[in-house]
Design a protein around this motif. Structure first.
Motif, PDB file in Angstrom:
ATOM      1  N   VAL A 153      37.185  22.403 -29.962  1.00  0.00           N
ATOM      2  CA  VAL A 153      36.716  21.243 -30.729  1.00  0.00           C
ATOM      3  C   VAL A 153      35.265  20.928 -30.381  1.00  0.00           C
ATOM      4  O   VAL A 153      34.442  20.663 -31.275  1.00  0.00           O
ATOM      5  CB  VAL A 153      37.632  20.019 -30.482  1.00  0.00           C
ATOM      6  N   ILE A 154      34.931  20.970 -29.100  1.00  0.00           N
ATOM      7  CA  ILE A 154      33.552  20.707 -28.677  1.00  0.00           C
ATOM      8  C   ILE A 154      32.610  21.740 -29.288  1.00  0.00           C
ATOM      9  O   ILE A 154      31.532  21.406 -29.792  1.00  0.00           O
ATOM     10  CB  ILE A 154      33.450  20.696 -27.142  1.00  0.00           C
ATOM     11  N   GLY A 155      33.019  22.998 -29.280  1.00  0.00           N
ATOM     12  CA  GLY A 155      32.187  24.053 -29.867  1.00  0.00           C
ATOM     13  C   GLY A 155      31.999  23.870 -31.359  1.00  0.00           C
ATOM     14  O   GLY A 155      30.889  24.029 -31.885  1.00  0.00           O
ATOM     15  N   HIS A 204      40.391  21.839 -26.410  1.00  0.00           N
ATOM     16  CA  HIS A 204      39.301  20.869 -26.236  1.00  0.00           C
ATOM     17  C   HIS A 204      37.948  21.563 -26.342  1.00  0.00           C
ATOM     18  O   HIS A 204      37.033  21.064 -27.002  1.00  0.00           O
ATOM     19  CB  HIS A 204      39.421  20.161 -24.880  1.00  0.00           C
ATOM     20  N   TRP A 205      37.816  22.707 -25.659  1.00  0.00           N
ATOM     21  CA  TRP A 205      36.549  23.436 -25.728  1.00  0.00           C
ATOM     22  C   TRP A 205      36.279  23.930 -27.147  1.00  0.00           C
ATOM     23  O   TRP A 205      35.127  23.977 -27.591  1.00  0.00           O
ATOM     24  CB  TRP A 205      36.543  24.599 -24.746  1.00  0.00           C
ATOM     25  N   MET A 263      40.136  20.831 -18.743  1.00  0.00           N
ATOM     26  CA  MET A 263      40.177  20.777 -20.205  1.00  0.00           C
ATOM     27  C   MET A 263      40.804  22.059 -20.729  1.00  0.00           C
ATOM     28  O   MET A 263      40.585  23.136 -20.192  1.00  0.00           O
ATOM     29  CB  MET A 263      38.768  20.597 -20.759  1.00  0.00           C
ATOM     30  N   LEU A 267      32.226  21.044 -33.082  1.00  0.00           N
ATOM     31  CA  LEU A 267      31.380  19.873 -33.319  1.00  0.00           C
ATOM     32  C   LEU A 267      29.912  20.169 -33.001  1.00  0.00           C
ATOM     33  O   LEU A 267      29.012  19.707 -33.713  1.00  0.00           O
ATOM     34  CB  LEU A 267      31.884  18.686 -32.503  1.00  0.00           C
ATOM     35  N   ALA A 268      29.665  20.924 -31.949  1.00  0.00           N
ATOM     36  CA  ALA A 268      28.285  21.297 -31.618  1.00  0.00           C
ATOM     37  C   ALA A 268      27.689  22.169 -32.718  1.00  0.00           C
ATOM     38  O   ALA A 268      26.531  21.979 -33.124  1.00  0.00           O
ATOM     39  CB  ALA A 268      28.241  22.023 -30.276  1.00  0.00           C
TER      40      ALA A 268
END
Length: 98
Positions: free
Chosen positions: A8-10, A5-6, A1, A12-13
């Motif tokens: 976006v994940i961060g 990507h990381w 990834m 969203l979290a």
């Protein structure tokens, strides 16, 4: 990834966590205000709104079965009995082609 990507994940979290924290803060403030009664009635209001939204645009057969389920709920105050009456009413109406 990738790093994007990381990222976006961060984000969203963080957003999900922030929503929960803001909900706790808002709930605490509402509980201490004169609008505290809303929290007591909120679960029932959510269920009613979900049922009303799901009935919108449904045929008469569904509305009649929902009415029968409502009658069972008022008379018995029992969730299982309400579901059984609603399903039996819907199946009965479908069997007779109504």
């Amino acid at each position: 990834m990738s790093v994007a990507h990381w990222g976006v994940i961060g984000i969203l979290a963080l957003a999900a966590f922030s929503i929960r924290i803001l909900g706790l803060i808002a709930g605490g403030r509402i509980r201490g205000s004169r609008h505290a009664w809303v929290l007591d009635d909120l679960p029932g209001l959510i269920v009613v709104s979900l049922v009303a939204a799901s009935l919108a645009g449904q045929p008469l057969q569904t509305w009649v079965a929902a009415g029968a389920a409502l009658g069972a709920a008022v008379l018995t105050n029992h969730v299982i009995a309400t579901m059984v009456v609603g399903v039996v009413a819907f199946a009965g109406l479908a069997a007779f082609g109504l």
